[in-house]
Enzyme design. Structure first.
Site, PDB file in Angstrom:
ATOM      1  N   SER A   1      45.266  43.855   2.057  1.00 43.01           N
ATOM      2  CA  SER A   1      46.701  43.600   1.912  1.00 43.01           C
ATOM      3  C   SER A   1      47.265  42.812   3.085  1.00 43.01           C
ATOM      4  O   SER A   1      48.357  42.273   2.995  1.00 43.01           O
ATOM      5  CB  SER A   1      47.457  44.922   1.797  1.00 43.01           C
TER       6      SER A   1
ATOM      7  N   HIS B   1      35.668  41.960  12.420  1.00 43.01           N
ATOM      8  CA  HIS B   1      36.971  42.444  12.902  1.00 43.01           C
ATOM      9  C   HIS B   1      37.133  42.182  14.399  1.00 43.01           C
ATOM     10  O   HIS B   1      38.208  41.789  14.848  1.00 43.01           O
ATOM     11  CB  HIS B   1      37.129  43.945  12.623  1.00 43.01           C
TER      12      HIS B   1
END
Length: 173
Positions: A16, A53
């Site tokens: 998202s 990440h």
């Protein structure tokens, strides 16, 4: 005792944009940045995800691998000149369930640490209660634990955001 810290909860679905949004919030504070990573690298795909990440976050972060005892780590690090980004609560709940820990007790410890924390704390979590009722008991228990945790943190937080399609909706604060 008056709380001196600031707690932000950022919720959203998978992909998202909640992590990028949260990282930008942390960077904008100008404070010393600490990243509490709750994910565990059980397989190659997860190891690649974790590495990606780290690269995406870039420089300027002190990373702490904290799959279980987030309350102690928040208490240890939280200072007026710090921002802590914990990503993510859903992986933390998964870890607690896999280790058969008392999730309510661990959540209470974390809420206590948040109440006493100085500086900023940003908590990232997947909203898992928007879909269909899971077909198996463990998945339903997971959804229920995470939903109750989100409610408790949101009640205590200064700000709550919901992220969808990379767009933030400020729900509180």
């Amino acid at each position: 005792m008056t709380r001196t810290g600031h707690v932000t909860l950022v919720l959203g679905g998978a992909r998202s944009g909640k992590s990028a949004f949260s990282e930008n919030l942390a960077i904008e504070t100008g404070l010393t940045r600490h990243y509490l990573a709750t994910g565990r690298a059980y397989d190659d795909e997860m190891r690649e995800r974790i590495a990606r990440h780290r690269v995406d976050r870039g420089e300027g972060w002190q990373t702490h691998e904290v799959p279980m005892d987030v309350a102690s780590e928040i208490s240890r690090i939280a200072k007026p000149d710090t921002v802590i980004l914990l990503d993510c609560l859903t992986l933390w709940v998964t870890n607690l369930m896999m280790e058969e820990r008392d999730i309510e007790a661990e959540a209470a410890k974390m809420l206590g640490a948040l109440a006493e924390a100085e500086g900023r704390v940003i908590l990232v979590s997947n909203e898992v209660g928007l879909g269909i009722v899971p077909e198996n008991r463990m998945a339903r228990e997971f959804r229920d634990h995470v939903g109750r945790l989100h409610q408790k943190i949101a009640a205590q937080a200064d700000e709550v955001f919901f992220i969808a399609a990379g767009l933030p909706l400020k729900m509180k604060g």
